[in-house]
Design a protein around this motif. Sequence first.
Motif, PDB file in Angstrom:
ATOM      1  N   ALA A   1       1.943  -2.148   2.706  1.00 40.29           N
ATOM      2  CA  ALA A   1       0.755  -1.402   3.151  1.00 40.29           C
ATOM      3  C   ALA A   1       0.046  -2.109   4.298  1.00 40.29           C
ATOM      4  CB  ALA A   1      -0.215  -1.225   1.979  1.00 40.29           C
TER       5      ALA A   1
ATOM      6  N   MET B   1      -1.991  -0.523   7.113  1.00 35.82           N
ATOM      7  CA  MET B   1      -3.323   0.023   6.844  1.00 35.82           C
ATOM      8  C   MET B   1      -4.403  -1.063   6.884  1.00 35.82           C
ATOM      9  SD  MET B   1      -2.328   2.732   3.831  1.00 35.82           S
ATOM     10  CE  MET B   1      -3.963   3.440   3.642  1.00 35.82           C
TER      11      MET B   1
ATOM     12  N   LEU C   1      -9.281   3.615   4.618  1.00 33.38           N
ATOM     13  CA  LEU C   1      -7.852   3.395   4.419  1.00 33.38           C
ATOM     14  C   LEU C   1      -7.573   2.009   3.864  1.00 33.38           C
ATOM     15  CD1 LEU C   1      -6.361   5.144   7.575  1.00 33.38           C
ATOM     16  CD2 LEU C   1      -6.832   6.088   5.297  1.00 33.38           C
TER      17      LEU C   1
ATOM     18  N   ALA D   1      -5.718   1.606   0.310  1.00 30.96           N
ATOM     19  CA  ALA D   1      -4.450   0.887   0.189  1.00 30.96           C
ATOM     20  C   ALA D   1      -4.559  -0.265  -0.799  1.00 30.96           C
ATOM     21  CB  ALA D   1      -4.028   0.365   1.565  1.00 30.96           C
ATOM     22  N   SER D   2      -5.636  -1.036  -0.716  1.00 31.20           N
ATOM     23  CA  SER D   2      -5.795  -2.192  -1.591  1.00 31.20           C
ATOM     24  C   SER D   2      -5.889  -1.764  -3.058  1.00 31.20           C
ATOM     25  CB  SER D   2      -7.043  -2.982  -1.182  1.00 31.20           C
ATOM     26  OG  SER D   2      -7.035  -4.276  -1.734  1.00 31.20           O
TER      27      SER D   2
ATOM     28  N   CYS E   1      -2.479  -0.381  -4.387  1.00 32.89           N
ATOM     29  CA  CYS E   1      -1.515  -1.436  -4.740  1.00 32.89           C
ATOM     30  C   CYS E   1      -1.840  -2.029  -6.106  1.00 32.89           C
ATOM     31  CB  CYS E   1      -1.524  -2.528  -3.679  1.00 32.89           C
ATOM     32  SG  CYS E   1      -0.893  -1.999  -2.066  1.00 32.89           S
TER      33      CYS E   1
ATOM     34  N   PHE F   1       6.113   0.368   5.372  1.00 29.82           N
ATOM     35  CA  PHE F   1       5.186   1.389   4.887  1.00 29.82           C
ATOM     36  C   PHE F   1       5.926   2.685   4.548  1.00 29.82           C
ATOM     37  CE2 PHE F   1       2.045   4.798   6.083  1.00 29.82           C
ATOM     38  CZ  PHE F   1       1.133   4.575   5.063  1.00 29.82           C
TER      39      PHE F   1
ATOM     40  N   LEU G   1       3.934   3.828  -3.122  1.00 25.28           N
ATOM     41  CA  LEU G   1       2.701   3.820  -2.335  1.00 25.28           C
ATOM     42  C   LEU G   1       2.452   5.195  -1.724  1.00 25.28           C
ATOM     43  CD1 LEU G   1       0.457   1.849  -1.440  1.00 25.28           C
ATOM     44  CD2 LEU G   1       1.814   1.395   0.617  1.00 25.28           C
TER      45      LEU G   1
ATOM     46  N   LEU H   1      -0.877   7.534  -2.177  1.00 18.69           N
ATOM     47  CA  LEU H   1      -1.740   7.857  -1.033  1.00 18.69           C
ATOM     48  C   LEU H   1      -1.591   9.296  -0.564  1.00 18.69           C
ATOM     49  CD1 LEU H   1      -1.109   4.614   1.068  1.00 18.69           C
ATOM     50  CD2 LEU H   1      -3.102   5.110  -0.355  1.00 18.69           C
TER      51      LEU H   1
ATOM     52  N   THR I   1       0.883   9.602   4.683  1.00 24.57           N
ATOM     53  CA  THR I   1       1.745   8.503   5.099  1.00 24.57           C
ATOM     54  C   THR I   1       2.627   8.891   6.287  1.00 24.57           C
ATOM     55  OG1 THR I   1       3.359   9.103   3.383  1.00 24.57           O
ATOM     56  CG2 THR I   1       1.757   7.385   2.842  1.00 24.57           C
TER      57      THR I   1
END
Length: 477
Positions: free
Chosen positions: A327, A330, A387, A391-392, A395, A432, A438, A442, A447
């Motif tokens: 990721a 991002m 974003l 993303a964080s 994950c 990514f 992921l 998202l 993506t």
Amino acid sequence: MPPAKKEVRPSTRGTRTRAPAFLKNLRGVKSWKEASAWLESRGIEDIECITPDQAGVARGKMMPSSKFTSNTSLALPSAPFMMTISGQYPENGNGFEYPEDDGDLKLVPDLSTLTAVPWEEDPTAAVICDLVHQDGRAVEFTPRNVLKRVVAAYDRHGLKPVVAPEIEFYLVRKNPDPDYPLTPPVGRSGRPIAGGSGYSIAGVNEYDELIDDIYHFSESQGLEIDTLIHEEGAGQLEINLRHGDPVELADQVFLFKRTLREAALKHDVYATFMAKPIQGQPGSAMHIHQSIVDKKTGRNIFSAEDGSETEAFFNFIGGMQKHVPNALVMFAPYVNSYRRLTQAASAPVNNKWGYDNRTTAFRVPRSDPNARRVENRIPSSDANPYLALAASLACGLIGINNKLQAEPPVLTTANEDEIDLPRGLLEAVDLFEGDEELAGMLGRAFTSTYAAIKRAEFETFMEVISPWEREYLLLNV
């Protein structure tokens, strides 16, 4: 003739009508009726209806407040959310297709974000909007909706993420010609501030009047600044925001970046969130502190009743270790971002974790058990806050769902070892696109769109000849 009787009026003491409490709100109302009264009480003439694009830039429309409150329909084309930072559009392919009709998307104001715009001369307010299709479905590829999607995934598990961003930035002299390097501004002493001024109060005082405006503008919008410090770089500052809901905190960072730029311009300097604006100076980060709360009990799920770490804590870190490298685009969205991520520098280039270890990507600060949290130190300040947070948190949730195990914590310096992260933008995009878990978290529409934009930005960058090439290649090859 008898004297006239004195008229006795009933006492009004204690019966004066009080103004509704919501009129005192610095940010946010609950209904359109409250919005009308709030705007009228402040004499607001214009409304900025804004929403963040993929870069975190404010897009939208401005209108008279009377039109805003008359149930008018707001719309934007999809184009601004498929555009590179330089205003170009990516090629179709790899799952991305530009819509042939470029039809309208509806802007839906989130009235909880209504706030004044304190730097405007005419009374002006702003409201952050969400984007939906004509049938009311959320537009999957817009940043605020991406973050809402991740928060909703936590909600389905009975969990609520809590975050606190820290944003670093530079003050630099005005630089209208991009061919010239950026330089630190002159402070009140009449001299440019030097580097190596971490936590220097004198360094902060160099820009007293500007910082006063930052505080004033922030307070006027209900932005809750926790602390402000001078960082290591020349003219580099950091502001920490109080912890809270991810969408609300992303909104605050979005507004805060606008606020900083405007306050700086008032004092004839630039505020920049470039990851590496000045050669030889430290880069700028946007560290993200994260904890997860059980919605039923209100308990931090990273801590057991005896105060020890829980399995969920280690699973969250395990998810970060496995998926954050995928990721990275991002957290480090531009070619310049990777100039910050260099070995033996202050920014981590690993996917390790440790207790109060600032050389690791994921630091667990010293705290009481109920405040146990994981700090993601990888994101740079040029990242779109919606974003980066999405993303964080995504994950970490993948780690909890899949019960991924964290590696042992690092007890020594970790930033001089092998580099565990992609070294450039294209490598980051490849990773990514290859992470199916992921993408599922998202949204694939996002993506594919985001990856296409990043590839197009790289191609634009490759068209520019740098000073390094002219210096070392011009007469030597």
